[in-house]
Write a protein that holds these residues in place. Structure first.
Motif, mmCIF file in Angstrom:
data_model
loop_
_atom_site.group_PDB
_atom_site.id
_atom_site.type_symbol
_atom_site.label_atom_id
_atom_site.label_comp_id
_atom_site.label_asym_id
_atom_site.label_seq_id
_atom_site.Cartn_x
_atom_site.Cartn_y
_atom_site.Cartn_z
ATOM 1 N N CYS A 122 0.952 -1.091 0.030
ATOM 2 C CA CYS A 122 0.059 0.162 -0.159
ATOM 3 C C CYS A 122 0.856 1.267 0.204
ATOM 4 O O CYS A 122 1.011 1.848 0.988
ATOM 5 N N GLU A 123 1.519 1.380 -1.374
ATOM 6 C CA GLU A 123 2.407 2.303 -1.408
ATOM 7 C C GLU A 123 2.656 3.784 -0.539
ATOM 8 O O GLU A 123 1.485 4.360 -0.359
ATOM 9 N N PHE A 126 7.439 -5.694 6.054
ATOM 10 C CA PHE A 126 8.120 -6.910 6.350
ATOM 11 C C PHE A 126 8.171 -8.139 5.129
ATOM 12 O O PHE A 126 7.089 -8.068 4.642
ATOM 13 N N GLN A 127 9.182 -8.612 4.807
ATOM 14 C CA GLN A 127 9.396 -9.362 3.519
ATOM 15 C C GLN A 127 9.320 -10.748 3.984
ATOM 16 O O GLN A 127 9.733 -11.050 4.992
ATOM 17 N N ILE A 128 8.527 -11.586 3.277
ATOM 18 C CA ILE A 128 8.492 -12.986 3.536
ATOM 19 C C ILE A 128 9.666 -13.842 2.711
ATOM 20 O O ILE A 128 9.810 -13.456 1.686
ATOM 21 N N LEU A 169 4.367 -8.659 4.725
ATOM 22 C CA LEU A 169 3.102 -8.574 5.627
ATOM 23 C C LEU A 169 2.576 -7.330 5.477
ATOM 24 O O LEU A 169 3.172 -6.300 5.328
ATOM 25 N N THR A 170 1.215 -7.352 5.473
ATOM 26 C CA THR A 170 0.180 -6.044 5.400
ATOM 27 C C THR A 170 0.567 -4.782 5.946
ATOM 28 O O THR A 170 0.840 -4.767 7.244
ATOM 29 N N VAL A 171 0.827 -3.787 5.201
ATOM 30 C CA VAL A 171 1.056 -2.395 6.098
ATOM 31 C C VAL A 171 -0.495 -1.632 6.230
ATOM 32 O O VAL A 171 -0.421 -0.551 6.760
ATOM 33 N N SER A 172 -1.300 -2.099 5.288
ATOM 34 C CA SER A 172 -2.616 -1.749 5.485
ATOM 35 C C SER A 172 -3.662 -2.517 4.610
ATOM 36 O O SER A 172 -3.154 -3.074 3.817
ATOM 37 N N PHE A 175 1.618 -4.202 10.031
ATOM 38 C CA PHE A 175 2.957 -4.630 10.341
ATOM 39 C C PHE A 175 3.851 -3.439 9.485
ATOM 40 O O PHE A 175 3.513 -3.220 8.260
ATOM 41 N N ARG A 176 4.682 -2.832 10.166
ATOM 42 C CA ARG A 176 5.613 -1.764 9.558
ATOM 43 C C ARG A 176 7.109 -2.262 9.991
ATOM 44 O O ARG A 176 7.240 -2.079 11.113
#
Ligand code: ATP
Ligand code: MN
Length: 448
Positions: free
Chosen positions: A165-166, A172-174, A190-193, A215-216
């Protein structure tokens, strides 16, 4: 079995009651002991009187210390002493789990929040953290109530996503699998939004919201940032920025009103021990109109401010935390909604103004915290959206699903993200965000 909160709310005087909880303190008199018991249902302890005539008095009761768990049966009576309305005269006191006094970290005295942060698994047994947990739970319930009463449909958006979500923050990268392949066929994180996915559902169901973990991977060691936090993201079709502002304001005022009604004892505790003046401040937020500035106005006010900021306010840069707090705390002494930020500092999905200079963004700033809500009216025009995405250097192929929402039955729509922990901070007066979530995650911090 009733909770201690039940007993205080509706005391069954002269009846036999069963309670179970943890001993906060034992005080011995000549022929009996006072036991202060807490079961987590409320702030107050229930006083139990254990007479020396009880069979296990010498062997067990006199050995009970802070932290032991126990079950009590006895008769509830009016208390002759100051400080409590009722007490229990025990018929039996049964130790359930012992806690070695020499090694149990919590004592009857007050501990610092810093110390408690080192024992996250035991800190809910401290009054402050228990009060935060109860208030947080009730706030979550109130948020659901507010939105459900207004016809919002809750959706669960994915925790794992391939759409950044630019502009929201670092994802966080998997990691790739052992064989070097990406499990999902491409890089995921992991989603930021949940906003982009929520938009898809708003354009089908009208009014939706998410309430989930976010997550950020930002390296910010502040009292207002976590690496894992919870966010509430309402998204509304056929809604403009004005409607968005009104809904966000109503939500904040509703949940504070609910806290006054349902978390009164805990709020009074916070007002006395954590943040003097909290109740007056919250009452004002719940009742007064929020101030509205455009970004242009906000920058002008900041530039005219009689204080020296670490970063000088200037049109075109994002408002810094010190700016946000000055506007809300010093200038307005009220929540402030800042709208219409420069397009260049906001993400691609915010609706561009006709002159191309600003976007229909809004942030809500509150005293003591700064930004608590960030939202916008979304860009619903296909060609403008695509142009903004290209300008941001995005790969449009990866966002075809999002662009489709503008190709098929697009409508004006808007939404916002409310940081749940920042709301809990606002309502409890807790200064550090790490004290309003059970097991905080921050750079270098994830002990369990
Ligand atoms: P900030 O500028 O304070 O870092 P942001 O502008 O990056 O926040 P948004 O992307 O607008 O935040 O997210 C919406 C809301 O989520 C914010 O208004 C805030 O309440 C909350 N929030 C954002 N980042 C965090 C974080 N790292 N920890 C806790 N809450 C956060
Ligand atoms: Mn924001």
């Amino acid at each position: 079995m009733p909770t201690i909160a039940d007993i205080f709310a509706n005391p069954p005087l002269d009846e036999t009651v069963d309670i179970a909880g943890w001993l906060r303190s034992r005080r011995d008199a000549a022929s009996f002991s006072f036991l202060a018991i807490n079961d987590g249902s409320c702030l107050a302890n229930l006083q139990v009187i254990a007479d020396c005539g009880l069979a296990n008095y010498a062997d067990e009761i006199k050995k009970l210390g802070t932290g032991c768990s126990l079950a009590v049966r006895g008769r509830l009576q009016q208390s002759p002493a100051q400080g409590q309305a009722v007490e229990v005269v025990a018929d039996s006191v049964t130790p359930v789990g012992w806690a070695d006094a020499a090694s149990y970290p919590l004592q009857k005295k007050r501990h610092s929040l810093e110390f408690l942060r080192e024992i996250c698994h035991l800190r809910p047994r401290a009054n402050t953290l228990a009060a935060v947990a109860r208030t947080r739970s009730r706030l979550a319930f109130a948020i659901h109530s507010f939105l459900q009463e207004r016809g919002f449909v809750q959706i669960q958006t994915p925790v794992i996503t391939t759409s950044d979500c630019e502009g929201a923050g670092e994802m966080f990268q998997i990691a790739a699998q052992a064989d070097g392949r990406h499990f999902f066929g491409k890089a995921a994180g992991l989603t930021v939004s949940g906003q982009l996915q929520a938009e898809a559902y708003a354009l089908a169901l009208g009014k939706v919201y998410t309430f989930g973990p976010t997550f950020r991977a930002e390296n910010s060691n502040t009292s207002r940032h976590l690496a894992e936090f919870w966010m509430i993201e309402p998204e509304m079709a056929f809604c403009d920025l004005g409607g968005d502002m009104a809904m966000a304001t109503a939500l904040l005022q509703y949940v504070i009103g609910d806290a006054f009604e349902h978390s009164a004892a805990d709020l009074t505790f916070f007002d006395s021990f954590i943040d003097k003046g909290l109740l007056v401040k919250l009452r004002a937020i719940a009742e007064q109109d929020f101030v509205h500035f455009t970004y242009d106005e906000a920058v002008a006010r900041l530039q005219a401010a009689p204080v020296k900021f670490a970063q000088a306010p200037r049109w075109g840069i994002d408002l810094q935390s010190e700016h946000e707090r000055w506007l809300a705390e010093e200038l307005c002494k009220a929540p402030v909604i800042v709208t219409d930020y420069p397009a260049a500092i906001k993400p691609f999905y915010m609706r561009l103004a006709d002159d191309g200079r600003t976007v229909a963004a809004m942030d809500i700033l509150v005293p003591g915290i700064g930004e608590i809500i960030g939202g916008s009216q979304r860009e619903e025009r296909l060609s403008v959206l695509e142009e903004r995405m290209r300008a941001a250097g995005m790969n449009l192929d990866e966002y075809q699903w999002y662009i489709d929402l503008r190709r098929f039955g697009s409508v004006p729509h808007a939404g916002f993200g409310l940081g749940f922990e920042r709301l809990v901070q606002l309502v409890t007066g807790m200064a550090n965000i790490r004290d309003v979530i059970a097991f905080p995650r921050a750079p270098g911090l994830a002990p369990c």
